[in-house]
Design an enzyme around this catalytic site. Structure first.
Site, mmCIF file in Angstrom:
data_model
loop_
_atom_site.group_PDB
_atom_site.id
_atom_site.type_symbol
_atom_site.label_atom_id
_atom_site.label_comp_id
_atom_site.label_asym_id
_atom_site.label_seq_id
_atom_site.Cartn_x
_atom_site.Cartn_y
_atom_site.Cartn_z
ATOM 1 N N LYS A 51 -17.018 -6.135 6.023
ATOM 2 C CA LYS A 51 -15.795 -6.868 5.685
ATOM 3 C C LYS A 51 -15.160 -7.527 6.903
ATOM 4 O O LYS A 51 -14.131 -8.184 6.762
ATOM 5 C CB LYS A 51 -14.794 -5.913 5.031
ATOM 6 C CG LYS A 51 -15.055 -5.724 3.547
ATOM 7 C CD LYS A 51 -13.785 -5.380 2.812
ATOM 8 C CE LYS A 51 -13.943 -5.561 1.315
ATOM 9 N NZ LYS A 51 -12.675 -5.416 0.606
ATOM 10 N N HIS A 81 0.846 -1.203 0.000
ATOM 11 C CA HIS A 81 0.000 0.000 0.000
ATOM 12 C C HIS A 81 0.884 1.257 0.000
ATOM 13 O O HIS A 81 0.586 2.237 -0.690
ATOM 14 C CB HIS A 81 -0.898 0.035 1.255
ATOM 15 C CG HIS A 81 -1.941 -1.034 1.310
ATOM 16 N ND1 HIS A 81 -2.168 -1.806 2.420
ATOM 17 C CD2 HIS A 81 -2.857 -1.451 0.385
ATOM 18 C CE1 HIS A 81 -3.169 -2.655 2.177
ATOM 19 N NE2 HIS A 81 -3.595 -2.460 0.961
ATOM 20 N N SER A 92 -2.974 -7.653 2.811
ATOM 21 C CA SER A 92 -3.272 -7.537 4.242
ATOM 22 C C SER A 92 -3.596 -8.921 4.812
ATOM 23 O O SER A 92 -3.238 -9.224 5.955
ATOM 24 C CB SER A 92 -4.462 -6.604 4.459
ATOM 25 O OG SER A 92 -4.178 -5.314 3.992
ATOM 26 N N ARG A 149 -2.278 -5.882 -8.487
ATOM 27 C CA ARG A 149 -1.274 -6.942 -8.333
ATOM 28 C C ARG A 149 -1.418 -7.961 -9.449
ATOM 29 O O ARG A 149 -0.676 -7.957 -10.399
ATOM 30 C CB ARG A 149 -1.422 -7.617 -6.962
ATOM 31 C CG ARG A 149 -0.863 -6.795 -5.822
ATOM 32 C CD ARG A 149 -1.445 -7.192 -4.508
ATOM 33 N NE ARG A 149 -2.888 -7.009 -4.520
ATOM 34 C CZ ARG A 149 -3.686 -7.229 -3.499
ATOM 35 N NH1 ARG A 149 -3.187 -7.686 -2.376
ATOM 36 N NH2 ARG A 149 -4.977 -7.004 -3.583
HETATM 37 P P1 ADP Z 1 -9.945 -3.168 -0.690
HETATM 38 O O1 ADP Z 1 -10.696 -3.901 0.388
HETATM 39 O O2 ADP Z 1 -10.595 -1.904 -1.123
HETATM 40 O O3 ADP Z 1 -9.500 -4.006 -1.848
HETATM 41 P P2 ADP Z 1 -7.217 -3.200 0.277
HETATM 42 O O4 ADP Z 1 -6.757 -2.573 1.539
HETATM 43 O O5 ADP Z 1 -7.135 -4.681 0.196
HETATM 44 O O6 ADP Z 1 -8.677 -2.645 0.088
HETATM 45 O O7 ADP Z 1 -6.407 -2.596 -0.943
HETATM 46 C C1 ADP Z 1 -6.482 -1.237 -1.300
HETATM 47 C C2 ADP Z 1 -5.864 -1.047 -2.676
HETATM 48 O O8 ADP Z 1 -4.462 -1.326 -2.619
HETATM 49 C C3 ADP Z 1 -6.423 -1.953 -3.756
HETATM 50 O O9 ADP Z 1 -6.452 -1.234 -4.976
HETATM 51 C C4 ADP Z 1 -5.422 -3.086 -3.847
HETATM 52 O O10 ADP Z 1 -5.420 -3.687 -5.114
HETATM 53 C C5 ADP Z 1 -4.137 -2.310 -3.585
HETATM 54 N N1 ADP Z 1 -3.073 -3.170 -3.059
HETATM 55 C C6 ADP Z 1 -3.157 -4.046 -2.035
HETATM 56 N N2 ADP Z 1 -1.966 -4.665 -1.834
HETATM 57 C C7 ADP Z 1 -1.115 -4.169 -2.762
HETATM 58 C C8 ADP Z 1 0.256 -4.415 -3.099
HETATM 59 N N3 ADP Z 1 0.983 -5.339 -2.455
HETATM 60 N N4 ADP Z 1 0.804 -3.706 -4.113
HETATM 61 C C9 ADP Z 1 0.057 -2.789 -4.780
HETATM 62 N N5 ADP Z 1 -1.237 -2.525 -4.547
HETATM 63 C C10 ADP Z 1 -1.820 -3.202 -3.545
#
Ligand code: ADP
Length: 162
Positions: free
Chosen positions: A41, A17, A130, A92
């Site tokens: 969630k 992130h 996460s 990803r």
């Molecule tokens: P959501 O529940 O909205 O998907 P996340 O916290 O899982 O929220 O992810 C937020 C954003 O960050 C999403 O666009 C996700 O694809 C991106 N993201 C999550 N992990 C990574 C990573 N390792 N590298 C790049 N982008 C990521």
């Protein structure tokens, strides 16, 4: 002024992130990290904990043009409330694409003025989510290098207590 919103669950905020956030902070004048406050969630970390981890990360990384906030309801409404015209997301794998494609269609339907930009995950973080962090932490594995160093202790202790 170009303003972007980076929304997510951030349960917890990872180095992946952070990578996206730094790229966005380079591109936009102002970026809001918007923490989704939805009980649907079933997040492990409370909204306040997730916000606090992001606050500490922004401070540690000295990201002067990054703000943070909580939102529930529609993302396009939050974007409008902070005068943002761009949504920022990370990609990803191809599985992310499917999901993002749908969300983008919905957001366009709701608001023509808001567009989404995507940053590809760096190869080193393309496996990182996460969920991985929570899984590793719960079973006592090391999360060093997967989350911002300033939050590592808190996350480790919190997951160990689960
Ligand atoms: P959501 O529940 O909205 O998907 P996340 O916290 O899982 O929220 O992810 C937020 C954003 O960050 C999403 O666009 C996700 O694809 C991106 N993201 C999550 N992990 C990574 C990573 N390792 N590298 C790049 N982008 C990521």
């Amino acid at each position: 002024m170009k303003i972007g919103v980076y929304p997510g669950s951030f349960d917890p905020f990872t180095i992946g992130h952070l990578d996206v956030l730094k790229s966005a902070a380079d591109l936009f004048d102002l970026v809001y990290v918007a923490v989704l406050n939805n009980s649907g969630k079933n997040p492990v970390f409370t909204a306040q904990e997730r916000v606090e981890m992001i606050r500490k990360t922004i401070e540690a990384e000295q990201l002067g043009n990054v703000r943070y906030g909580l939102f529930d309801g529609l993302l396009v409404d939050y974007a409008a409330s902070v005068n943002a015209t761009f949504i920022i997301r990370g990609l990803r794998a191809i599985t992310d694409f499917e999901y993002e494609f749908q969300i983008d269609a919905v957001n366009r339907h709701l608001s023509e003025g808001v567009r989404t930009v995507y940053f590809m995950a760096s190869p080193a973080h393309s496996f990182l989510s996460s969920s991985n962090v929570k899984e590793i932490g719960r079973y006592g594995g090391t999360i060093e290098g997967l989350v911002p160093a300033c939050n590592e202790y808190f996350i480790r202790e919190r997951l160990a207590r689960q």
